[in-house]
Scaffold this motif. Structure first.
Motif, PDB file in Angstrom:
ATOM      1  N   ASP A  98       4.928  -5.592   8.936  1.00 15.03           N
ATOM      2  CA  ASP A  98       5.896  -6.173   9.865  1.00 15.03           C
ATOM      3  C   ASP A  98       5.232  -6.664  11.151  1.00 15.03           C
ATOM      4  O   ASP A  98       5.732  -7.583  11.799  1.00 15.03           O
ATOM      5  CB  ASP A  98       6.976  -5.148  10.214  1.00 15.03           C
ATOM      6  CG  ASP A  98       7.941  -4.929   9.052  1.00 15.03           C
ATOM      7  OD1 ASP A  98       7.906  -5.740   8.110  1.00 15.03           O
ATOM      8  OD2 ASP A  98       8.708  -3.962   9.088  1.00 15.03           O
TER       9      ASP A  98
ATOM     10  N   LEU B  86       4.659 -10.292  11.045  1.00 18.14           N
ATOM     11  CA  LEU B  86       5.810 -11.152  10.802  1.00 18.14           C
ATOM     12  C   LEU B  86       6.257 -11.812  12.105  1.00 18.14           C
ATOM     13  O   LEU B  86       6.449 -11.140  13.126  1.00 18.14           O
ATOM     14  CB  LEU B  86       6.960 -10.323  10.218  1.00 18.14           C
ATOM     15  CG  LEU B  86       8.233 -11.080   9.858  1.00 18.14           C
ATOM     16  CD1 LEU B  86       7.965 -12.056   8.722  1.00 18.14           C
ATOM     17  CD2 LEU B  86       9.339 -10.099   9.463  1.00 18.14           C
TER      18      LEU B  86
ATOM     19  N   ASP C  97       9.255 -13.195  13.623  1.00 19.17           N
ATOM     20  CA  ASP C  97      10.672 -13.167  13.281  1.00 19.17           C
ATOM     21  C   ASP C  97      11.606 -13.472  14.452  1.00 19.17           C
ATOM     22  O   ASP C  97      12.822 -13.374  14.316  1.00 19.17           O
ATOM     23  CB  ASP C  97      11.048 -11.824  12.652  1.00 19.17           C
ATOM     24  CG  ASP C  97      10.599 -10.637  13.496  1.00 19.17           C
ATOM     25  OD1 ASP C  97       9.943 -10.852  14.536  1.00 19.17           O
ATOM     26  OD2 ASP C  97      10.900  -9.492  13.111  1.00 19.17           O
ATOM     27  N   TYR C  98      11.080 -13.835  15.602  1.00 19.66           N
ATOM     28  CA  TYR C  98      11.949 -14.317  16.677  1.00 19.66           C
ATOM     29  C   TYR C  98      11.133 -15.216  17.610  1.00 19.66           C
ATOM     30  O   TYR C  98       9.900 -15.255  17.558  1.00 19.66           O
ATOM     31  CB  TYR C  98      12.638 -13.174  17.418  1.00 19.66           C
ATOM     32  CG  TYR C  98      11.737 -12.109  18.006  1.00 19.66           C
ATOM     33  CD1 TYR C  98      11.205 -12.231  19.288  1.00 19.66           C
ATOM     34  CD2 TYR C  98      11.459 -10.949  17.276  1.00 19.66           C
ATOM     35  CE1 TYR C  98      10.399 -11.246  19.822  1.00 19.66           C
ATOM     36  CE2 TYR C  98      10.649  -9.954  17.803  1.00 19.66           C
ATOM     37  CZ  TYR C  98      10.134 -10.112  19.081  1.00 19.66           C
ATOM     38  OH  TYR C  98       9.328  -9.125  19.599  1.00 19.66           O
TER      39      TYR C  98
END
Length: 207
Positions: A3, A6, A8-9
């Motif tokens: 993660d 990643l 992701d925002y």
């Protein structure tokens, strides 16, 4: 994948890529200006993106002699349609969701032109006649109401060496033919038949 790797925002994205400069953001406008109109008039190829019934992005190339896409007196785009494979994925998508995106390409130009808007499908016979090539009118046309447009920088074209023939390598066998033959459970003989039929189609049914 961990993660921690990643993205992701948006804050993570900007921390990696950086924020755009004001001069870059200023190039995004709501209507085609004179340089953009000239670019469209010089373009023989556009890539058209639509959204299917499952919300997935779809994209299709459209090509014709340079200037095949017209701009009307409202600053909107008119894109003629020619004979194709009859799958009409993009057109079916427009009937369900009229949002559309385009990238116009001009040979030898490093920059591309990106356009967003909403589309409708039309078949005014007078327009179809005006779009004729080789004495054959267009089948229909896509009318795009422009909402956002901007020039995309040329780094992708530079990196890809797209306009440098010496970098292309030799043209090999048609991978599309191989894929279709395999999907039909065919062999080398079927590939040969398909290759001949496709070449015949390209020669006789462009318009």
């Amino acid at each position: 994948m961990s993660d921690e790797h990643l993205i992701d925002y948006e804050a993570k994205l900007e921390a990696l890529i950086g924020a755009p400069l004001d001069i870059v953001k200023a190039k995004v406008v709501s209507a085609l200006d004179d340089p953009m109109r000239k670019f469209v008039a010089s373009s023989p190829l556009a890539f058209v993106s639509t959204i299917d019934a499952q919300g997935r992005a779809d994209i299709s190339p459209k090509g014709d002699p340079a200037g095949f896409t017209w701009i009307d007196d409202k600053g909107n785009l008119i894109i003629p349609e020619r004979p194709g494979n009859k799958l009409t994925f993009g057109f079916r998508n427009i009937l369900r969701d009229n949002r559309i995106g385009l990238i116009f390409v001009v040979p030898g130009m490093r920059e591309t032109l990106r356009v967003k808007g909403t589309a409708t499908l039309r078949k005014d016979p007078d327009m179809l006649e005006q779009f004729q090539v080789n004495n054959k009118p267009a089948l229909m046309y896509t009318y795009v109401e422009v909402e956002e447009c901007f020039f995309h920088c040329g780094k992708a074209m530079i990196r890809s060496n797209l306009w440098k023939p010496e970098k292309w390598g030799e043209r090999g066998e048609s991978l599309m033919v191989r894929q279709i033959s395999a999907a039909m459970g065919g062999d080398a003989q079927l590939e040969k038949v398909l290759e001949e039929e496709i070449e015949k189609n390209y020669k006789n049914e462009l318009y």
